[in-house]
Design a protein around this motif. Structure first.
Motif, PDB file in Angstrom:
ATOM      1  N   THR A 182       0.864  -1.171   0.000  1.00 40.33           N
ATOM      2  CA  THR A 182       0.000   0.000   0.000  1.00 40.33           C
ATOM      3  C   THR A 182       0.907   1.229   0.000  1.00 40.33           C
ATOM      4  O   THR A 182       1.680   1.418   0.944  1.00 40.33           O
ATOM      5  CB  THR A 182      -0.876   0.044   1.271  1.00 40.33           C
ATOM      6  N   PRO A 183       0.874   2.019  -1.071  1.00 42.60           N
ATOM      7  CA  PRO A 183       1.737   3.202  -1.091  1.00 42.60           C
ATOM      8  C   PRO A 183       1.326   4.191  -0.003  1.00 42.60           C
ATOM      9  O   PRO A 183       0.157   4.278   0.356  1.00 42.60           O
ATOM     10  CB  PRO A 183       1.533   3.796  -2.483  1.00 42.60           C
ATOM     11  N   GLN A 184       2.297   4.925   0.534  1.00 36.10           N
ATOM     12  CA  GLN A 184       2.022   5.876   1.611  1.00 36.10           C
ATOM     13  C   GLN A 184       1.816   7.275   1.055  1.00 36.10           C
ATOM     14  O   GLN A 184       2.462   7.657   0.071  1.00 36.10           O
ATOM     15  CB  GLN A 184       3.161   5.878   2.611  1.00 36.10           C
ATOM     16  N   ARG A 185       0.978   8.028   1.726  1.00 33.55           N
ATOM     17  CA  ARG A 185       0.718   9.406   1.331  1.00 33.55           C
ATOM     18  C   ARG A 185       2.028  10.191   1.351  1.00 33.55           C
ATOM     19  O   ARG A 185       2.802  10.092   2.287  1.00 33.55           O
ATOM     20  CB  ARG A 185      -0.289  10.043   2.283  1.00 33.55           C
ATOM     21  N   ASP A 186       2.277  10.928   0.291  1.00 34.74           N
ATOM     22  CA  ASP A 186       3.442  11.798   0.113  1.00 34.74           C
ATOM     23  C   ASP A 186       4.761  11.042  -0.048  1.00 34.74           C
ATOM     24  O   ASP A 186       5.781  11.663  -0.293  1.00 34.74           O
ATOM     25  CB  ASP A 186       3.583  12.805   1.270  1.00 34.74           C
ATOM     26  N   ARG A 187       4.822   9.748   0.124  1.00 33.45           N
ATOM     27  CA  ARG A 187       6.073   8.998  -0.011  1.00 33.45           C
ATOM     28  C   ARG A 187       5.952   7.875  -1.042  1.00 33.45           C
ATOM     29  O   ARG A 187       6.950   7.283  -1.421  1.00 33.45           O
ATOM     30  CB  ARG A 187       6.489   8.370   1.337  1.00 33.45           C
ATOM     31  N   GLY A 188       4.730   7.561  -1.443  1.00 37.62           N
ATOM     32  CA  GLY A 188       4.549   6.483  -2.414  1.00 37.62           C
ATOM     33  C   GLY A 188       5.127   5.179  -1.912  1.00 37.62           C
ATOM     34  O   GLY A 188       4.829   4.727  -0.811  1.00 37.62           O
TER      35      GLY A 188
END
Length: 167
Positions: free
Chosen positions: A77-83
């Motif tokens: 699951t990509p993270q917000r602002d960090r992908g």
């Protein structure tokens, strides 16, 4: 950068990608350039991180050293602002991880790792990789035989497949 310098750089990179142990004088002769120009360009490309390192390709099967290589597909699951960067960073910091790539398709990351045994690799996946926050699933593939690696053919051909006939 002028076209002549850029062309020299490209030719240097093409050659050393396949033959990293080449003598600078020999490379200069092959490229029709001055040895000092080749050395300066290589030093500059190392400084700019265009040349990231020099590697030796070893056929470990011929050494008797037990080594297992695995390709592990990882869905995250990509993270917000960090992908994908944070998870990729956690993975590439493990010493047993050889490479981490962001890929297209049904998985997000491809991890290449080495271990002494299948069990060691499996333990890494189940105990270190799978429990990471954001990792949804993994699929592990073991390399059974290398036919070609980094552009080098790893198998030797038999001289002749023909059966000798005598009269």
């Amino acid at each position: 950068m002028n076209e002549k310098k850029e062309a020299l750089r490209i030719e240097i990179l093409k050659y050393i990608e396949k033959h990293s142990r080449v003598d600078l004088g020999e490379l200069a002769v092959l490229l029709g350039a001055e040895e000092a120009d080749v050395a300066n360009e290589m030093a500059e490309m190392e400084k700019e991180k265009i040349i990231c390192g020099y590697h030796t390709l070893i056929d470990w099967d011929k050494t008797g050293v037990e080594k297992v290589t695995a390709l592990i597909e990882v869905r995250v699951t990509p993270q917000r602002d960090r992908g994908f960067d944070r998870i990729a960073e956690r993975l590439y910091n493990y010493p047993e991880v050889y490479a981490v790539y962001l890929i297209s398709g049904s998985y997000d990351l491809l991890v290449t790792m080495e271990g002494k045994t299948l069990k060691e690799v499996s333990r890494f996946v189940s105990e270190k990789l799978s429990p990471l926050d954001g990792v949804l699933s993994t699929a592990t593939h073991f390399i059974l035989k290398k036919y070609k690696d980094h552009g080098t053919v790893m198998v030797t051909k038999k001289e002749s497949e023909r059966i000798p006939v005598t009269l």
